[in-house]
Structure formats: C-alpha cells, structure tokens
Enzyme design. Structure first.
Site, mmCIF file in Angstrom:
data_model
loop_
_atom_site.group_PDB
_atom_site.id
_atom_site.type_symbol
_atom_site.label_atom_id
_atom_site.label_comp_id
_atom_site.label_asym_id
_atom_site.label_seq_id
_atom_site.Cartn_x
_atom_site.Cartn_y
_atom_site.Cartn_z
ATOM 1 N N GLU A 185 0.846 -1.191 0.000
ATOM 2 C CA GLU A 185 0.000 0.000 0.000
ATOM 3 C C GLU A 185 0.886 1.247 0.000
ATOM 4 O O GLU A 185 1.899 1.301 0.684
ATOM 5 C CB GLU A 185 -0.876 -0.020 1.254
ATOM 6 N N LYS A 243 -9.479 2.537 -2.494
ATOM 7 C CA LYS A 243 -9.707 1.918 -1.181
ATOM 8 C C LYS A 243 -11.047 2.364 -0.602
ATOM 9 O O LYS A 243 -11.316 3.552 -0.463
ATOM 10 C CB LYS A 243 -8.563 2.309 -0.248
ATOM 11 N N CYS A 291 -5.346 -3.089 2.574
ATOM 12 C CA CYS A 291 -5.096 -2.962 4.005
ATOM 13 C C CYS A 291 -6.360 -3.070 4.875
ATOM 14 O O CYS A 291 -6.863 -4.154 5.121
ATOM 15 C CB CYS A 291 -4.328 -1.681 4.281
#
Length: 256
Positions: free
Chosen positions: A39, A105, A139
C-alpha cells in the site's frame, strides 16, 4: 499462476527512492505472472496527500507500466493519487501490455485519520489475469468481510498493506479467515521498517489456500518470495466441499 511478493521497507515520501528500491528487487525476479507491492508503495502511509500526490497517469504509474512490460507480468500496489480535487488511496493493477484497472480503497483507516484526507471508493474490483479471476483490496479493507465476500467466484483475493506490528495478530487471523470463508487463495503483502510517525512494521506477508493452509508462512525479514498457485487444487476443494453453494445472498450499499 506464479505470484511474487516484495516485502521491504519504504522510504518516507520519496517516490524515486522507493521506485529505485523496487526496481532492484523486481529485476531479480525470474518468471512470474503477478508482482505485489505494498500500500502507498511510493511514499509510505502518509496523511500528507497535498505534498506527495501524483496524477492518475503520473511517474509512478508510468514506472508500473515499464516494469510490467519488462517482466511480462502484471504488477499491483497502491499510490496516492489526485483527481478532480480529491485524493485517493488508489490501487493499480497493471497488465503486461500497459493497460490497467484501478480500485479506490473503500474502507479508509479512521484511526489514523485517513478519512479526513482521502476520498473513499465504493466499487469492488474483480478482474481477470491469465485465466484467474482476482479481487484486489487494500489494508483496512481486510477487517470488513462483507465487502470481500466471494459472490463472484473469484480465485484469488489480494491485500496490499501498511499493517503495523502491534496489530499483526489480527492481520494473520483475518487473512486466514478470508481464505477459508471464501474458498479462495489469499495473498497478503505487507511492508517492513519504521515510518516517520514511529509506526513499526514487521511484514508477515503470506499466501494461503482455500482451506486455510499456508503456501507461504508469515515472515518478518525483507525478501522477495515467489509462490505457485494451483487452479486444479482450488477446483478440487470447491467441488469436494461446496461451501460456497450455501452462501447468503445480499446487496451491498454505497458508503455515505
């Protein structure tokens, strides 16, 4: 399919130094189909998007295209991207021919204030690469199983992360849970080192099969690991056990 996981430290907010580090590591990889980067691989997990953001086809994206072409494989990781006045933690999945797909995300890490600096995405990405159906996520998405639920019969679930050491037990447990409940391969790629905010990272990158068995056990040192995934094994366990046939159906609404 062969996947290569690059577990390394990141240099804080230094795009070129990070790209150079990854170039050196990518160059030692032999034949592979997919390379995983962490990430925010060009900057570390920064809450300063105004000073580090690139545009949607900037230098780091051009570099991803060059690497994918040079190694004849796909490559994926997330970047800080500015678009139309908004900042995104955007994952790129770049194919060998230079084309790419993106995923913003969805679950922004509120504990670190990510939601104050970045705009969340809503759309789940399912893509195809060399006969495999892949779902890439980022994540904190790992903590939300509904969003990852395998309604599309994907084969491989990916997580690229900056997941700190104090909560690494959750990373280990949730990656195995996602593999078991979705009857798919799961690959989790995390970083090493320390960032400017004093967060320590101890990797624990890993690859798990659809029954929760490790193909690559969590490891803490800096390294590049290449693992071969077996489509026939996945089909065999799905046909034998059929757990996905009994999954619940549901509708996922956009976040507000």
């Amino acid at each position: 399919m062969k996947i290569s996981l690059i577990q390394t430290h990141l240099i804080w907010e230094d795009h070129k130094a990070n790209r150079d580090n990854f170039t050196d590591k990518i160059n030692i990889i032999e034949a592979t189909d997919l390379i995983l980067l962490p990430e925010m691989f060009a900057t570390g997990f920064t809450m300063n998007p105004e000073s580090v953001a690139e545009d949607s086809n900037g230098e780091s994206v051009q570099w991803l295209k060059q690497m994918a072409k040079a190694k004849d494989c796909a490559i994926t990781g997330s970047l800080v991207i500015e678009e139309n006045g908004n900042y995104y933690n955007r994952l790129y999945f770049v194919y060998p021919d230079g084309s790419y797909k993106t995923y913003n995300k969805r679950h922004l890490f509120t504990l670190a204030g990510e939601h104050k600096h970045y705009t969340a995405g809503n759309d789940k990405l399912i893509l195809e690469h060399r006969g495999w159906k892949i779902c890439p996520q980022v994540c904190y998405d790992l903590r939300f199983p509904v969003f990852a639920r395998n309604m599309e019969d994907y084969d491989l679930l990916l997580y690229v992360a900056n997941w700190p050491q104090p909560r690494i037990q959750a990373w280990d447990a949730l990656l195995r849970a996602r593999a078991i409940e979705n009857m798919c391969y799961v690959a989790g790629l995390n970083r090493n080192g320390q960032d400017e905010n004093g967060n320590n990272y101890n990797g624990h990158s890993q690859v798990i099969d659809g029954l929760g068995n490790y193909l690559l056990e969590p490891f803490a040192y800096e390294d590049v690991q290449t693992i071969t995934l077996d489509k026939a094994h996945l089909s065999e366990i799905r046909n034998k056990y059929g757990f996905l046939n009994d999954r619940d159906s549901f509708t996922l609404h956009p976040q507000h």
